[in-house]
Design a protein around this motif. Structure first.
Motif, mmCIF file in Angstrom:
data_model
loop_
_atom_site.group_PDB
_atom_site.id
_atom_site.type_symbol
_atom_site.label_atom_id
_atom_site.label_comp_id
_atom_site.label_asym_id
_atom_site.label_seq_id
_atom_site.Cartn_x
_atom_site.Cartn_y
_atom_site.Cartn_z
ATOM 1 N N SER A 45 73.595 38.585 -22.844
ATOM 2 C CA SER A 45 74.021 39.209 -24.096
ATOM 3 C C SER A 45 72.840 39.693 -24.913
ATOM 4 O O SER A 45 72.856 40.799 -25.481
ATOM 5 C CB SER A 45 74.844 38.211 -24.916
ATOM 6 O OG SER A 45 76.020 37.835 -24.224
ATOM 7 N N SER A 197 80.556 36.267 -25.391
ATOM 8 C CA SER A 197 80.770 37.713 -25.538
ATOM 9 C C SER A 197 79.508 38.342 -26.077
ATOM 10 O O SER A 197 78.974 37.913 -27.115
ATOM 11 C CB SER A 197 81.933 37.986 -26.495
ATOM 12 O OG SER A 197 81.886 39.304 -26.997
ATOM 13 N N SER A 198 79.016 39.371 -25.397
ATOM 14 C CA SER A 198 77.798 40.048 -25.839
ATOM 15 C C SER A 198 77.971 40.655 -27.227
ATOM 16 O O SER A 198 77.085 40.562 -28.081
ATOM 17 C CB SER A 198 77.414 41.136 -24.839
ATOM 18 O OG SER A 198 77.108 40.580 -23.580
ATOM 19 N N SER A 217 86.584 39.388 -35.094
ATOM 20 C CA SER A 217 85.804 39.513 -33.863
ATOM 21 C C SER A 217 86.060 38.338 -32.932
ATOM 22 O O SER A 217 86.180 38.502 -31.713
ATOM 23 C CB SER A 217 84.305 39.598 -34.195
ATOM 24 O OG SER A 217 84.023 40.716 -34.991
ATOM 25 N N LYS A 220 89.401 38.651 -31.117
ATOM 26 C CA LYS A 220 89.351 39.572 -29.978
ATOM 27 C C LYS A 220 88.776 38.887 -28.742
ATOM 28 O O LYS A 220 89.253 39.076 -27.626
ATOM 29 C CB LYS A 220 88.501 40.798 -30.332
ATOM 30 C CG LYS A 220 89.138 41.725 -31.354
ATOM 31 C CD LYS A 220 88.209 42.892 -31.673
ATOM 32 C CE LYS A 220 88.811 43.802 -32.733
ATOM 33 N NZ LYS A 220 87.875 44.898 -33.092
ATOM 34 N N VAL A 221 87.728 38.100 -28.951
ATOM 35 C CA VAL A 221 87.110 37.391 -27.830
ATOM 36 C C VAL A 221 88.061 36.340 -27.280
ATOM 37 O O VAL A 221 88.243 36.206 -26.063
ATOM 38 C CB VAL A 221 85.784 36.751 -28.271
ATOM 39 C CG1 VAL A 221 85.192 35.905 -27.137
ATOM 40 C CG2 VAL A 221 84.797 37.830 -28.687
ATOM 41 N N ASN A 224 90.878 37.385 -24.915
ATOM 42 C CA ASN A 224 90.487 37.706 -23.540
ATOM 43 C C ASN A 224 89.814 36.536 -22.827
ATOM 44 O O ASN A 224 89.252 36.707 -21.748
ATOM 45 C CB ASN A 224 89.546 38.909 -23.538
ATOM 46 C CG ASN A 224 90.221 40.178 -24.029
ATOM 47 O OD1 ASN A 224 91.307 40.504 -23.580
ATOM 48 N ND2 ASN A 224 89.597 40.870 -24.954
ATOM 49 N N SER A 225 89.877 35.370 -23.436
ATOM 50 C CA SER A 225 89.210 34.203 -22.871
ATOM 51 C C SER A 225 90.220 33.286 -22.192
ATOM 52 O O SER A 225 91.028 32.644 -22.852
ATOM 53 C CB SER A 225 88.462 33.430 -23.967
ATOM 54 O OG SER A 225 88.004 32.190 -23.474
#
Length: 424
Positions: A45, A197-198, A217, A220-221, A224-225
């Motif tokens: 990252s 997450s980068s 933010s 959102k991470v 998708n985790s």
């Protein structure tokens, strides 16, 4: 990548990753990401955004002893002097170091995920980490007022419902009255894995603090985790079983078959089947593939009034209430009372024999197949008033929760009565 080891002793290895940024990031490793070659914590990252980085990686489980950090600081002056803007970043043991050495390194921002206050058992009783405390290395190692400053920005991320980490945060709060806290509920100590997450790492380092922005933010991470959903399921299932069905219905998960361990999978499956929260698509989301069997009727009843079935998902003999069997008849296949002989079920109009090994691992084989090495068929024995299922010299029994086990003697828990399915 342009990397160079710029300091090393018995406890830490320090690597400089050259970038083009105006900032210098001190990235601290943790118990998992200890020194290996010239790898740096969160390297992928940080390199993506071309940060200048000093990776401080622990070689031992020793929580960055002060003497090592002071020796490092003296040796790396020429590397850090050009950078007026400095950020410390780390999680757990690395989060502790990011806070502990924030004054020494003169950082403007600290990003600490699930940090410790101390591992000294006289400071905080924490069996996870007290075992690593070494008086000769860690004496007076707790974070103290002289280590921190109100002019620095401290961002601390943790799960407020996880008592073990909350105890450390409560100790840090009096020392950091202006710190900003971001909550990551139901993740226990796994914030680092959940928030991998980068883009988020970039924002935590560079973006002006805005709680609403950061929570957006993080959401959102999390969405998708896969790791996040596993932690949420583990934490919520015992208290809010209906939440699992909602998670499956509302999210496009695609987990592989190894995502949950066997114990987790069994608990999840029982809860889904008990409450009929599941269909084949939901099972696929959990990484569970199943061929749909034919519905059958005959069944054996145990002493708790539950019907004996073969669960084609968990690949085990279990017992369920009649309502659960009726609602989940595609997955729970009755064991028929057919007198003395092999225990079998009928699936897709094909007779299958139940075999087991000494570790009580069950599987189905076709009647014409050879019995796998180490396995033996389960036998059904008919007595005057009941049936019993036997494996070698042991008898299968059930408990009130529907789980099966093997016993040396035949007791009432192992006696099954034949009864039409509709009457159970």
């Amino acid at each position: 990548m342009d990397k160079e080891i710029i300091f090393e002793d018995d406890q830490i290895r320090v690597i400089f990753l050259k970038g083009t940024s105006n900032e210098l990031v001190f990235s601290f490793g943790d118990l998992i990401t200890r020194a290996k070659g010239n790898s740096i914590n969160a390297e992928k990252s940080l390199h993506k955004y071309d940060f200048n980085v000093i990776g401080i990686m622990p070689k031992q489980k020793s929580w960055f002893p002060e003497q090592s950090m002071l020796a490092m600081f003296e040796q790396i002056q020429s590397w850090i002097a050009p950078f007026a803007t400095r950020i410390a970043y780390g999680g757990s043991m690395g989060g502790y170091a990011a806070i502990k050495y924030s004054n020494l390194l003169n950082v403007q921002r600290v990003v600490a995920m699930v940090p410790q206050f101390s591992i000294d058992p006289t400071d905080v009783e924490d069996p996870r980490y007290n075992m690593f405390y070494q008086p000769e290395l860690n004496s007076h190692m707790r974070v103290q007022l002289g280590d921190v400053a109100p002019s620095r920005e401290y961002i601390i991320i943790y799960d407020p419902y996880y008592a073990a980490d909350r105890a450390h945060v409560e100790c840090l709060k009096p020392l950091l009255p202006s710190a900003k806290y971001l909550h990551l509920p139901y993740t226990n100590h796994d914030a680092i894995a959940v928030l991998a997450s980068s883009a988020l790492v970039h924002d935590l380092i560079r973006h002006p603090f805005d709680a609403g922005y950061f929570y957006q933010s993080m959401r959102k991470v999390k969405k998708n985790s896969k790791f996040y959903y596993r932690k949420v399921i583990e934490n919520l299932l015992p208290r809010h079983p209906s939440a699992l069905g909602k998670i499956l219905k509302n999210n496009d998960l695609m987990l592989d078959g190894q995502f949950f361990d066997a114990k987790q999978k069994q608990v999840i499956l029982r809860e889904l089947l008990r409450n009929k929260q599941v269909d084949q698509q939901d099972l696929s989301k959990l990484g569970i593939e199943v061929t749909m069997p034919q519905e059958k009727r005959s069944i054996l009843r145990d002493r708790f009034g539950h019907g004996l079935v073969f669960n084609v998902i968990s690949q085990k003999l279990e017992s369920y209430a009649a309502s659960a069997i009726a609602l989940n008849h595609k997955f729970l296949i009755p064991v028929y009372a057919k007198g003395n002989g092999l225990v079998q079920i009928v699936w897709n109009d094909q007779a299958l024999i139940v075999v087991m090994n000494d570790r009580q691992m069950m599987k189905l084989i076709r009647t014409e197949e050879a019995v796998p090495v180490g396995h033996h068929p389960l036998l059904m024995k008919k007595y005057s008033d009941y049936y019993a299922l036997a494996y070698k010299a042991q008898y299968l029994s059930t408990d009130e929760f529907g789980a099966t086990s093997m016993a040396e003697d035949l007791h009432s828990d192992g006696q099954f009565v034949a009864q039409p399915e509709g009457q159970i």
